[in-house]
Design a protein around this motif. Structure first.
Motif, short mmCIF file in Angstrom:
data_model
loop_
_atom_site.label_atom_id
_atom_site.label_comp_id
_atom_site.label_asym_id
_atom_site.label_seq_id
_atom_site.Cartn_x
_atom_site.Cartn_y
_atom_site.Cartn_z
N VAL A 1 0.92 -1.18 -0.11
CA VAL A 1 0.16 -0.12 0.08
C VAL A 1 0.95 1.17 0.02
O VAL A 1 1.68 1.35 0.75
N PRO A 2 0.83 2.34 -1.11
CA PRO A 2 1.46 3.48 -1.00
C PRO A 2 1.33 4.15 0.25
O PRO A 2 0.19 4.16 0.92
N GLU A 3 2.22 4.88 0.66
CA GLU A 3 2.46 5.61 1.85
C GLU A 3 1.15 6.66 1.88
O GLU A 3 0.47 6.66 3.16
N VAL A 4 0.89 7.38 0.79
CA VAL A 4 -0.30 8.28 0.66
C VAL A 4 -1.52 7.69 1.17
O VAL A 4 -2.34 8.15 1.91
N LEU A 5 -1.73 6.29 0.55
CA LEU A 5 -2.69 5.67 0.88
C LEU A 5 -3.12 4.92 2.43
O LEU A 5 -4.13 5.31 3.05
N LYS A 6 -1.80 4.77 3.16
CA LYS A 6 -1.80 4.52 4.47
C LYS A 6 -2.28 5.60 5.37
O LYS A 6 -3.00 5.56 6.32
N LEU A 7 -1.76 6.76 4.91
CA LEU A 7 -2.27 8.03 5.75
C LEU A 7 -3.73 8.18 5.76
O LEU A 7 -4.17 8.30 6.71
N ALA A 8 -4.19 8.04 4.52
CA ALA A 8 -5.80 8.32 4.25
C ALA A 8 -6.47 7.40 5.10
O ALA A 8 -7.49 7.61 5.59
N LEU A 9 -6.23 6.05 5.21
CA LEU A 9 -6.64 5.01 5.72
C LEU A 9 -6.80 5.30 7.25
O LEU A 9 -7.69 4.98 8.04
N MET A 10 -5.52 5.57 7.70
CA MET A 10 -5.26 5.81 9.20
C MET A 10 -6.46 6.82 9.60
O MET A 10 -6.74 6.74 10.81
N LYS A 11 -6.65 7.81 8.76
CA LYS A 11 -7.73 8.91 9.00
C LYS A 11 -9.12 8.50 9.22
O LYS A 11 -9.90 9.00 9.84
N CYS A 12 -9.41 7.19 8.68
CA CYS A 12 -10.73 6.66 8.51
C CYS A 12 -10.96 5.44 9.39
O CYS A 12 -11.97 5.05 9.53
N HIS A 13 -9.94 4.87 10.01
CA HIS A 13 -10.07 3.83 10.89
C HIS A 13 -9.65 4.14 12.28
O HIS A 13 -8.61 4.70 12.51
N LYS B 1 -0.95 -6.21 17.98
CA LYS B 1 -1.45 -5.24 18.89
C LYS B 1 -2.68 -4.44 18.33
O LYS B 1 -2.49 -3.82 17.31
N ILE B 2 -3.51 -3.91 19.03
CA ILE B 2 -4.50 -3.10 18.64
C ILE B 2 -4.22 -1.83 19.33
O ILE B 2 -4.38 -1.86 20.49
N ILE B 3 -3.80 -0.73 18.31
CA ILE B 3 -3.72 0.80 19.02
C ILE B 3 -4.51 1.61 18.41
O ILE B 3 -5.22 1.43 17.26
N PRO B 4 -4.77 2.73 19.20
CA PRO B 4 -5.84 3.74 18.43
C PRO B 4 -5.08 4.67 17.41
O PRO B 4 -3.74 4.62 17.49
N SER B 5 -5.57 4.87 16.30
CA SER B 5 -4.90 5.51 15.44
C SER B 5 -5.09 7.18 15.66
O SER B 5 -6.21 7.58 15.75
N ASN B 6 -4.24 7.94 15.87
CA ASN B 6 -3.91 9.25 16.33
C ASN B 6 -4.12 9.92 15.11
O ASN B 6 -4.44 11.15 15.21
N LEU B 7 -4.56 9.50 13.85
CA LEU B 7 -5.12 10.30 12.92
C LEU B 7 -6.44 10.09 12.64
O LEU B 7 -6.80 10.85 11.80
N TYR B 8 -7.13 9.39 13.07
CA TYR B 8 -8.50 9.20 13.08
C TYR B 8 -9.30 10.29 13.12
O TYR B 8 -9.29 10.98 14.32
N VAL B 9 -10.38 10.40 12.27
CA VAL B 9 -11.22 11.51 12.36
C VAL B 9 -12.61 11.00 12.30
O VAL B 9 -12.94 10.73 11.03
N MET B 10 -13.45 11.06 13.27
CA MET B 10 -14.83 10.60 13.33
C MET B 10 -15.78 11.20 12.23
O MET B 10 -15.69 12.58 12.41
N THR B 11 -16.49 10.63 11.43
CA THR B 11 -17.19 11.36 10.49
C THR B 11 -18.58 11.36 11.19
O THR B 11 -18.93 10.56 12.09
N ASP B 12 -19.42 12.20 10.64
CA ASP B 12 -20.72 12.61 11.09
C ASP B 12 -21.55 11.21 10.73
O ASP B 12 -21.44 10.63 9.62
N ALA B 13 -22.64 10.75 11.67
CA ALA B 13 -23.09 9.45 11.49
C ALA B 13 -24.28 9.90 10.26
O ALA B 13 -24.70 11.10 10.19
N VAL B 14 -24.71 8.88 9.65
CA VAL B 14 -25.56 8.86 8.53
C VAL B 14 -27.07 9.39 9.24
O VAL B 14 -27.46 8.85 10.15
#
Length: 76
Positions: free
Chosen positions: A43-55, A63-76
């Motif tokens: 996975v390209p680095e730019v895609l990794k960063l984008a995915l870390m914002k979504c998960h 190990k399960i760790i919180p993503s410090n880049l995650y941005v919660m989206t508004d619920a549907v």
């Protein structure tokens, strides 16, 4: 379970970000758990960063760790 891979397609990152954000909304609304697996070496680095914002969590080296880049989206 499925496996999808993208090459170096131009413009694919914004499309994937939109898809992942919509999936995040549905998962949060339904109080579901979703596991997305990616081969870090393929996975390209730019895609990794984008995915870390979504998960909200990452699984790294068993190990399960919180993503410090995650941005919660508004619920549907």
């Amino acid at each position: 379970m499925g496996s999808v891979e993208w090459g170096q397609q131009e413009g694919i990152i914004p499309i994937l970000e939109e898809f992942e954000n919509e999936a995040d909304k549905l998962v949060n609304k339904g109080r579901l758990h979703l596991v997305c697996a990616y081969d870090e070496e393929r996975v390209p680095e730019v895609l990794k960063l984008a995915l870390m914002k979504c998960h909200p969590y990452l699984i790294l080296e068993n190990k399960i760790i919180p993503s410090n880049l995650y941005v919660m989206t508004d619920a549907v």
